[in-house]
Design an enzyme around this catalytic site. Structure first.
Site, short mmCIF file in Angstrom:
data_model
loop_
_atom_site.label_atom_id
_atom_site.label_comp_id
_atom_site.label_asym_id
_atom_site.label_seq_id
_atom_site.Cartn_x
_atom_site.Cartn_y
_atom_site.Cartn_z
N ARG A 288 0.78 -1.29 0.08
CA ARG A 288 -0.10 0.11 0.10
C ARG A 288 1.00 1.31 0.00
NH1 ARG A 288 -2.04 -3.83 3.60
NH2 ARG A 288 -4.27 -4.13 3.51
N ASP B 106 -10.04 -4.54 8.66
CA ASP B 106 -9.06 -5.80 9.24
C ASP B 106 -9.75 -6.51 10.29
OD1 ASP B 106 -7.42 -4.45 7.41
OD2 ASP B 106 -6.55 -3.29 9.21
N ARG C 84 -11.80 -9.02 8.77
CA ARG C 84 -11.16 -10.34 8.20
C ARG C 84 -10.74 -10.99 9.39
NH1 ARG C 84 -8.21 -6.32 3.86
NH2 ARG C 84 -10.08 -6.46 2.23
N HIS D 163 -2.53 0.14 9.13
CA HIS D 163 -3.33 -0.46 8.03
C HIS D 163 -2.27 -1.07 6.94
CE1 HIS D 163 -6.48 -2.05 5.58
NE2 HIS D 163 -6.40 -1.09 4.72
N1 LIG Z 1 -8.26 1.79 3.75
C1 LIG Z 1 -8.89 0.64 3.32
O1 LIG Z 1 -9.15 -0.31 4.09
C2 LIG Z 1 -8.97 0.52 1.77
C3 LIG Z 1 -9.73 -0.80 1.40
C4 LIG Z 1 -9.87 -0.84 -0.01
C5 LIG Z 1 -9.25 0.12 -0.92
N2 LIG Z 1 -8.49 1.09 -0.23
C6 LIG Z 1 -8.02 2.05 -1.11
O2 LIG Z 1 -8.89 2.93 -1.73
C7 LIG Z 1 -8.58 3.59 -2.97
C8 LIG Z 1 -9.74 3.37 -4.04
O3 LIG Z 1 -9.73 2.10 -4.16
P1 LIG Z 1 -10.67 1.40 -5.66
O4 LIG Z 1 -10.39 0.07 -5.64
O5 LIG Z 1 -11.90 2.28 -5.38
O6 LIG Z 1 -9.97 2.23 -7.00
P2 LIG Z 1 -10.51 2.52 -8.27
O7 LIG Z 1 -9.66 3.04 -9.23
O8 LIG Z 1 -11.77 1.41 -8.73
O9 LIG Z 1 -11.38 3.86 -7.88
C9 LIG Z 1 -10.78 5.01 -7.86
C10 LIG Z 1 -11.60 6.26 -8.10
O10 LIG Z 1 -10.86 7.45 -7.71
C11 LIG Z 1 -11.12 8.25 -8.76
N3 LIG Z 1 -10.19 9.47 -8.95
C12 LIG Z 1 -8.99 9.52 -9.13
N4 LIG Z 1 -8.37 10.88 -8.82
C13 LIG Z 1 -9.41 11.57 -8.31
C14 LIG Z 1 -9.60 12.98 -8.07
N5 LIG Z 1 -8.61 13.76 -7.92
N6 LIG Z 1 -10.79 13.57 -7.60
C15 LIG Z 1 -11.95 12.55 -7.69
N7 LIG Z 1 -12.03 11.37 -8.13
C16 LIG Z 1 -10.56 10.83 -8.31
C17 LIG Z 1 -10.88 7.52 -10.15
O11 LIG Z 1 -11.55 8.10 -11.59
C18 LIG Z 1 -11.75 6.21 -9.68
O12 LIG Z 1 -12.94 6.18 -10.29
C19 LIG Z 1 -7.34 2.89 -3.22
O13 LIG Z 1 -6.17 3.84 -2.83
C20 LIG Z 1 -7.33 1.98 -2.33
O14 LIG Z 1 -6.01 1.33 -2.01
C21 LIG Z 1 -8.45 1.36 1.04
O1 LIG Z 2 -5.18 -4.19 0.11
C1 LIG Z 2 -5.34 -2.95 -0.43
O2 LIG Z 2 -4.66 -2.57 -0.98
C2 LIG Z 2 -6.63 -2.38 -0.22
C3 LIG Z 2 -7.11 -2.44 1.35
O3 LIG Z 2 -6.37 -1.55 2.03
C4 LIG Z 2 -7.54 -3.55 1.91
O4 LIG Z 2 -7.12 -4.01 2.91
O5 LIG Z 2 -8.50 -4.37 1.23
#
Ligand SMILES: NC(=O)c1ccc[n+]([C@@H]2O[C@H](COP(=O)([O-])OP(=O)(O)OC[C@H]3O[C@@H](n4cnc5c(N)ncnc54)[C@H](O)[C@@H]3O)[C@@H](O)[C@H]2O)c1
Ligand SMILES: O=C(O)C[C@H](O)C(=O)O
Length: 308
Positions: A88, A148, A151, A175
């Protein structure tokens, strides 16, 4: 109750869908930078309303923040997800710029909002939102520990051959693949410590499988997960919107709690209408304290990469 979700991708859309299905918010605005994408997702979700029985109004916006004005809660999911083999932390180069500009635009239009940060590396992005917006610390919440912990419960139930509803457990710490601290000493099956049922070796395996939960899914899916992340975010949003005072592990700015300062990292907090209403100090075993310390060092190392 108005909720904005920035990022109409996998996690943002899943989170908007769960919020709508739970039917506690009057309005959800989805915003994305990609032309028409958020509007399309919003229309598709609205066409689920009569099928799934919700009244939440969902609208989409292509980068027009005026539509997000006066949101009570804003969720930031914009940014790139990792690919198999990546950490990440490797996402920081692109996601820091996105999270910085998105969080300032959100606060410009909703100065009294509560922000939930999802984009990775989440603990560092949560710290960045503090530095960028200057919002009070109880209004900035990083989502990672709720996912987490879900999970962890999944892996515990699997090892115990028990229904998930019989199992309780929490993951604190950063995380990240190495930084998570699954609290095996506190985990229970219907109030009985899980160590009564599982060997130390099996419990260690549960903890290791939990820590790489995101990486395991990324390998299977080719991108990171979205259903459980979306559900976890909707749980935090609901706890705030409905003033539930529930405890979740969330990334929050620490000021001496758990012996840590000047970083955001996952610890148990009470979530209610004001956001983070209390940080809950729980006793940790010596091993858990050591893991927490190492986890905090990892988060700080990533924070050092930010251009503040
Ligand atoms: N914290 C957590 O537990 C957790 C869990 C899952 C995913 N994530 C994170 O969440 C993020 C998104 O994941 P995803 O699978 O939805 O990705 P994704 O690519 O499906 O969606 C991301 C979206 O963000 C948009 N985007 C990019 N720049 C932008 C901006 N400046 N303004 C507005 N929109 C913008 C893109 O167009 C896209 O539609 C990633 O960084 C991923 O690592 C975190
Ligand atoms: O694993 C990742 O990169 C996305 C998110 O943080 C998750 O735990 O699913």
């Amino acid at each position: 109750m108005k909720v904005t979700v920035v990022g109409a991708g996998a996690v943002g859309a899943s989170c908007a869908e769960y919020i709508a299905i739970k039917n506690f918010a009057s309005e959800v605005v989805i915003l994305d930078i990609k032309e028409g994408y958020a509007e399309g997702k919003a229309m598709d979700l609205m066409q689920c309303a009569s099928l799934n029985g919700f009244d939440t109004k969902i609208t989409g916006s292509t980068n027009d923040y005026s539509k997000t004005a006066n949101s009570d809660i804003c969720v930031i999911t914009s940014g790139i997800p990792r690919k198999p083999g990546m950490t990440r932390e490797e996402l920081i180069g692109i996601n820091a710029g996105i999270v910085k500009s998105v969080s300032s635009s959100l606060v410009e239009h909703s100065p009294n909002t509560i922000i939930i940060v999802v984009s990775n590396p989440m603990d560092t992005m949560t710290y960045l939102v503090h530095k960028t917006t200057g919002l009070a610390k109880h209004r900035i919440i990083g989502m990672g520990g709720a996912l987490d912990s879900a999970r962890f419960k999944y892996r515990l139930a699997e090892a115990l051959e028990a229904p998930i509803s019989d199992v309780d457990g929490m993951v604190i710490g950063g995380h990240s693949d190495k930084g998570m601290v699954p609290l095996t000493s506190h985990a229970t099956r219907n109030s009985i410590k899980v160590s009564e049922f599982l060997s130390e070796e099996r419990l260690n395996q549960v903890a290791e499988d939990t820590k790489v939960g995101g990486a395991t899914l990324t390998k299977l899916l080719g991108t990171s997960a979205w259903y459980a992340p979306g559900a976890a975010v909707s749980g935090l949003v609901q706890a705030i919107a409905c003033d539930q005072k529930k405890i979740f592990p969330c990334s929050t700015l620490l000021n001496g709690e758990y012996g840590l300062s000047d970083l955001c990292i996952g610890v148990p907090v009470v979530l209610g209408r004001k956001g983070i209403e209390k940080i809950v100090d729980i006793p940790l075993s010596d091993a858990e304290k050591e893991h927490m310390k190492a986890s905090a060092e990892g988060v700080k190392k990533t924070n050092d990469l930010l251009e503040l």
